[in-house]
Design an enzyme around this catalytic site. Structure first.
Site, PDB file in Angstrom:
ATOM      1  N   ASP A   1       8.760  -6.832   7.917  1.00 56.87           N
ATOM      2  CA  ASP A   1       8.769  -6.041   9.145  1.00 56.87           C
ATOM      3  C   ASP A   1       9.296  -6.893  10.295  1.00 56.87           C
ATOM      4  O   ASP A   1       9.083  -8.110  10.329  1.00 56.87           O
ATOM      5  CB  ASP A   1       7.345  -5.563   9.438  1.00 56.87           C
TER       6      ASP A   1
ATOM      7  N   ASP B   1       2.402  -6.601   9.907  1.00 59.50           N
ATOM      8  CA  ASP B   1       1.173  -6.869  10.660  1.00 59.50           C
ATOM      9  C   ASP B   1       0.552  -5.637  11.296  1.00 59.50           C
ATOM     10  O   ASP B   1      -0.506  -5.742  11.909  1.00 59.50           O
ATOM     11  CB  ASP B   1       1.459  -7.892  11.765  1.00 59.50           C
TER      12      ASP B   1
ATOM     13  N   ASP C   1       2.541  -0.560   8.831  1.00 57.39           N
ATOM     14  CA  ASP C   1       2.969  -1.278   7.625  1.00 57.39           C
ATOM     15  C   ASP C   1       2.033  -1.054   6.444  1.00 57.39           C
ATOM     16  O   ASP C   1       2.328  -1.490   5.329  1.00 57.39           O
ATOM     17  CB  ASP C   1       3.049  -2.787   7.909  1.00 57.39           C
TER      18      ASP C   1
END
Length: 706
Positions: free
Chosen positions: A394, A591, A595
């Site tokens: 990410d 995080d 996600d």
């Protein structure tokens, strides 16, 4: 009623046996493990099994520990505690502490599906039963099978230690299952419990969220969470969608724009129409995706179960064959020798080394990882990370800081940079926008004195304006300033956007004064870490909910060739599944709440220690330091542990491969030598010592943390 259903549909499911469940709580009909709710939101998690296993673990540790110390210490001193003392300490451990494993082992026999509990029940049961007979009826053993003290050997400590180790593994697994349920409930807690529904006569009524139906009109006041998925009917506002997109900058919402339940409304008032409610909302589907992926993962004992499919029948067959051969052609006393040979086979095959092979390596590795800032949730994560060849990472908060900062301040010729920033920060101090926070922080870093803005106006999705120190100050987009008749130079702005910046313009007293660029800075050493992982053979893909222009700019700076931009949470999970369909073993690093589905569906999910609780509880690996610096250490440790596990399993299986034929009497025709149960117990102990010693080498393995 319990059964096996290919398509599921149960209210309660088994975490070990895919497709097996029941409509009511109870034990799994195949393995005996307690069933868990199929719906992770169905009330508070029942911790009864965890509390029971913890209680058994504490009691068994208090009894098995002294027993192990006495027997192992006594061997070195040429002294062994009385078998009656050993029986008194081991009986509660095996008969009470191991009772759930005997029940599960028996269930596996009835279902014809050998598993780890079959091995545990067989090994500990035979060891304890043989020791009990040796204690109660020592005279049935011939003199040749007795020790120097005239007593036959006992194996109480082996049975007790195996039961205690398996209890420890069960407690670790049950705690992980409970944390997963807590994480899913925390995820769904982002959705409000009530909504403000607009009645046909225009009045507002406060109703529980479960009473909201598709087509209802709902009022969302400033600062409130969006109750369900829907579209804007009237009003304008900026909505913080970072929960689902991962991007810190709120999104402007006007008529006909889509809203996601659980996201946070800004300063504007909205009227929305409900389009998806209940389990159909994006938030609920994210939770369902996480739960489904968690359940689909193979449990840690899959390897032992696979071995048990042939090992358990093979051991029983070898013992029976030894007895039959001795009865048929063996020397006198045939019956005694045949029985003792069969017992020796079962004792020597007791899965001590096999039981220790995985937990010892895993326990040492997890401790080693924790000291290096890497937390593994379970053994599967170590194995999966060692095999991973693709990393989907990410962008926001993982590769970048996740907090916008002022990066560029361009003033018109003759302008004062500090004065421009001071006036802009004084204006933005009244705004709640993350860009405003970045500008105010930048002014604070320069110790610029700010003043109060008068007649402040926020134009949602466009900009803000006010009077500051007698000046008319406006800050916002090109369209916002163009609407005020202010001409702009677009060249500088376009150049900044191409490098991943968000750009706003400042006008003072009706004239352009300058341009401010804000960006989410790349984390320190991120480029080095990306390069190191690529050198290790990882294919790296950057995933983000941000625009493709910004994503490509960040990826180019980091040296990443593959990007996937504009993704929602389920899109990230779909990306992971597409890569898996290509035969890739995929690790995902992120995080945020957005996600969670990808973290769950990946072969190994990696969360940052500074991320959300949902991300960390869904992930298999947590990097305590809060950045990717710990990832190379985690990879090195995982590969070292995988090697150590293979070595331990080779030692355990090699021991059984050699010891079982010898115990059955394979050397008797050539050498006239028959392995006594006492020597079998000694060989069993040596195999365990070899496995433990090999596992302890992981404590000093170099993973680059010093």
């Amino acid at each position: 009623m319990s059964a096996e259903a290919p398509d599921g549909g149960w209210d309660w499911i088994c975490p070990m046996c895919p497709g097996v469940g029941a409509m009511e709580p109870g034990p799994c009909p195949q393995c005996g493990m307690a069933l868990e709710p199929a719906d992770p939101t169905a009330g508070v998690e029942d911790d009864g099994e965890l509390h029971d296993m913890q209680r058994r673990l504490w009691v068994c540790t208090l009894l098995a520990g002294p027993l192990l110390v006495m027997t192992m210490g006594g061997m070195g001193l040429g002294w062994e505690p009385s078998p009656w003392i050993q029986l008194a300490l081991a009986a509660p451990v095996v008969l009470w502490g191991g009772a759930p494993f005997f029940a599960r082992g028996w269930a596996s026999v009835l279902n014809g599906r050998g598993n780890m509990f079959t091995l545990v029940a067989l090994g500990t049961g035979i060891a304890f039963l043989a020791s009990l007979i040796a204690t109660l009826f020592p005279e049935v053993f011939p003199e040749t099978f007795r020790g120097p003290d005239g007593r036959p050997p006992v194996y109480f400590e082996g049975a007790a230690v195996i039961v205690t180790l398996v209890l420890l593994g069960q407690v670790i697994e049950l705690r992980a299952r409970r944390r997963t349920g807590d994480a899913l409930r925390a995820l769904l807690d982002h959705a409000p419990a009530r909504a403000l529904r607009i009645a046909d006569d225009g009045t507002d009524e406060d109703v529980p969220i479960c009473h909201v139906h598709v087509g209802d009109r709902l009022r969302v006041r400033p600062g409130e969470a969006i109750p369900v998925d829907g579209t804007v009917v009237s009003g304008t506002s900026a909505v913080d969608e970072s929960m689902v997109t991962g991007e810190p900058i709120p999104v402007a919402k006007t008529e006909a724009d889509e809203l996601v339940g659980g996201t946070l409304n800004g300063t504007g008032a909205l009227v929305m129409e409900a389009r998806r409610v209940g389990s159909e909302t994006l938030l609920s589907r994210i939770a369902a995706r996480v739960a489904e992926a968690q359940r689909s993962r193979a449990p840690a004992q899959n390897l032992a179960d696979a071995v048990a499919a042939w090992f358990v029948p093979a051991v029983v067959l070898a013992a029976a064959l030894a007895l039959f051969v001795w009865l048929a052609v063996g020397p006198e006393p045939r019956l005694a020798n045949g029985v003792l040979a069969a017992v020796a086979v079962l004792i020597v095959a007791c899965p001590c080394a096999l039981g220790l092979a995985t937990p010892m390596s895993i326990t040492v590795a997890m401790g080693r990882g924790a000291s290096a800032g890497v937390l593994f949730r379970q053994a599967d994560a170590l194995e999966a990370l060692a095999k991973a060849d693709t990393l989907v990472v990410d962008k926001t908060g993982t590769l970048t800081e996740g907090r916008p900062q002022l990066t560029d301040l361009l003033v018109v010729p003759g302008g004062d940079e500090n004065e421009l920033l001071r006036l802009a920060a004084s204006l933005e101090r009244s705004s709640e926008h993350p860009l405003a926070d970045a500008i105010v922080r930048a002014a604070g870093e320069r110790s610029l004195p700010l003043t109060e803005a008068e007649a402040f106006e926020a134009h949602v999705g466009q900009g803000v304006s006010a009077k500051v120190d007698g000046h008319d100050v406006a800050l916002g987009s090109e369209a916002f300033l163009a609407g005020r008749g202010i001409s702009l130079n677009q060249d500088a702005a376009e150049g900044l956007r191409a490098t991943g910046h968000t750009v706003v313009h400042v006008a003072i007293d009706g004239a352009l004064a300058g341009t401010i660029a804000v960006a989410d800075p790349i984390r320190e050493r991120a480029s080095e870490l990306v390069a190191e992982l690529q050198e290790r053979g990882f294919r790296i893909v950057m995933a983000t909910g941000d625009t493709e222009t910004t994503a490509r700019a960040i990826a180019s700076e980091l040296g990443i060739d593959e990007i996937a931009a504009g993704l929602l949470p389920n899109d990230k999970a779909d990306l992971v599944e597409r890569l898996q369909a290509e035969g890739r073993t995929v690790a995902f690093a992120g995080d945020g709440i957005n996600d969670a589905p990808a973290l769950a569906v990946a072969d190994v999910g990696i969360a940052l220690g500074t991320g959300t609780d949902v991300a960390m509880e869904t992930a298999d690996v947590t990097l305590i330091g809060g950045d990717l610096a710990g990832l190379p250490r985690a990879v090195r440790l995982a590969k070292a542990t995988a090697r150590n596990l293979r070595q331990n399993l080779f030692l355990a299986f090699g021991y059984n491969g050699l010891a079982i034929p010898i115990a059955a009497g394979a050397l008797y025709p050539a050498f006239g030598w028959l392995l006594s149960p006492m020597l079998a117990a000694g060989a069993m102990s040596l195999s365990s010592i070899s496995v433990i010693s090999n596992a302890l080498r992981l404590r000093s393995v170099s993973i680059g943390d010093s």
